[in-house]
Design an enzyme around this catalytic site. Structure first.
Site, PDB file in Angstrom:
ATOM      1  CD  GLU A  98      -3.875  -3.022  -0.124  1.00 15.32           C
ATOM      2  OE1 GLU A  98      -4.654  -4.214   0.131  1.00 15.32           O
ATOM      3  OE2 GLU A  98      -3.580  -2.338   0.837  1.00 15.32           O
ATOM      4  CG  HIS A 107      -8.709  -4.462   6.982  1.00 14.53           C
ATOM      5  ND1 HIS A 107      -7.389  -3.923   6.618  1.00 14.53           N
ATOM      6  CD2 HIS A 107      -9.030  -4.107   8.206  1.00 14.53           C
ATOM      7  CE1 HIS A 107      -7.459  -2.818   7.554  1.00 14.53           C
ATOM      8  NE2 HIS A 107      -8.207  -2.902   8.437  1.00 14.53           N
ATOM      9  CG  HIS A 139      -2.054   1.179   1.297  1.00 13.01           C
ATOM     10  ND1 HIS A 139      -2.598   1.376   2.488  1.00 13.01           N
ATOM     11  CD2 HIS A 139      -1.983   2.273   0.184  1.00 13.01           C
ATOM     12  CE1 HIS A 139      -3.671   2.277   2.086  1.00 13.01           C
ATOM     13  NE2 HIS A 139      -3.240   2.808   0.943  1.00 13.01           N
ATOM     14  N   GLY A 161      -1.586  -9.356   5.899  1.00 14.65           N
ATOM     15  CA  GLY A 161      -0.187  -8.920   6.161  1.00 14.65           C
ATOM     16  C   GLY A 161       0.113  -8.857   7.665  1.00 14.65           C
TER      17      GLY A 161
END
Length: 243
Positions: free
Chosen positions: A72, A193, A45, A215
Site C-alpha cells: 500500500e 479497513h 503500507h 490487520g
C-alpha cells in the site's frame, strides 16, 4: 460459492517495534507466522512518514514472503519508484495525510484522474497488479476503470464505524452495490479497513469480494491469543460466511 482470500496487514507489528526503536517484534517474523496460519498474502503500507513499516522491511519482506506482497502506498513519485524497484505482486494506491491516525477514506480517483492513471500505467507496465483503495461510489469505480486498474479495494471504514444497526446495514448496502457494479465492469473487488471478528462475516459473504485485507483486529487479538491462532480464526470466519 467462490473462494475468498485473506491478506494480513502487519503494519502494527512495526508500530510496536518502532515505539521503542528496537529490532523486535520483526514484521518479517510476523509475515512467516501469518502465512503458516493460512494468510493468502501479506499487506504492508509504506507511509511517507515511515511511522511503522520501514524501507528495510519492504526489501526483506519482498525476499521472504512466500505468498504474495501487497504494498500500500500514496500516489507519489517516490513511492512509485520504490514499487518499481521492489516489484511486489500487488500495489494498492491509497490516500495519505500525515496528521491521520490511519487511512480515513478512499482515494479520490475522479479528482486526480491523470495522476492516478499515470501511476497505474507505469506500475502495470512493470508487471505489477494495481488496486485502487476507493469508497463504494459509482463515479470512483468508473474512474478506476478509466485508469486501467484491474483491482479495487472498497473502503469498509464507514461500515465498521457505524454506531447503529441501521447505519451499518445502509453502509453494507452501499458496499454490496459497489462490489456488484465493479464486478459488472470487469474489475476484481477486494475490501478492507476496520474489519473485525464481529463485523467481517457480512462483507465476506458478498459473492463479488475476492480478498479482504485485515490487520489491526488480528494483531490486537494476537496480543492475547497469539498470531497464528488469530489469523486462522479470521480466515475460518471468512470461509464460513461463504457457505
Amino acid at each position: 460459492m467462490s473462494s475468498i482470500y485473506l491478506g494480513v496487514n502487519i503494519d502494527h507489528i512495526a508500530t510496536l517495534r518502532n515505539a521503542r526503536g528496537t529490532k523486535y517484534p520483526d514484521p518479517v517474523h510476523a509475515a512467516e507466522i501469518a502465512e503458516r496460519a493460512g494468510a493468502d498474502g501479506i499487506t504492508i503500507h509504506l507511509r511517507e512518514d515511515r511511522r511503522h513499516i520501514l524501507d528495510r522491511d519492504v526489501r526483506i519482506l519482498r525476499e521472504t514472503i512466500q505468498t504474495r506482497m501487497n504494498l500500500e502506498m500514496a500516489v507519489t513519485e517516490e513511492m512509485v519508484e520504490i514499487a518499481l524497484k521492489t516489484k511486489p505482486e500487488f500495489v494498492c494506491l491509497v490516500p495519505e495525510k500525515r496528521e491521520e491516525l490511519t487511512t480515513e477514506g478512499g482515494l479520490d480517483v475522479v479528482g486526480q484522474l491523470d495522476k492516478v492513471k499515470a501511476a497505474t500505467q507505469k506500475l502495470t507496465e512493470a508487471g505489477i497488479k494495481v488496486s485502487l483503495f476507493i469508497d463504494a461510489d459509482r463515479q470512483q469505480i468508473e474512474a478506476a476503470k478509466q485508469c486501467g486498474a484491474p483491482f479495487i479495494e472498497l473502503h469498509t471504514g464507514h461500515y465498521a464505524d457505524a454506531e447503529t444497526e441501521e447505519e451499518q446495514q445502509a453502509e453494507l448496502k452501499k458496499i454490496a452495490a459497489g462490489a456488484s457494479y465493479a464486478d459488472d465492469l470487469g474489475i476484481i473487488v477486494n475490501a478492507g479497513h476496520g474489519l473485525t471478528y464481529h463485523n467481517v462475516a457480512p462483507i465476506a459473504a458478498l459473492p463479488e469480494i475476492y480478498e479482504l485485507n485485515i490487520g489491526h483486529s488480528i494483531i490486537g487479538r494476537a496480543v492475547f491469543d497469539g498470531l497464528e491462532k488469530s489469523v486462522a480464526e479470521m480466515k475460518a470466519l471468512m470461509i464460513a460466511a461463504r457457505k
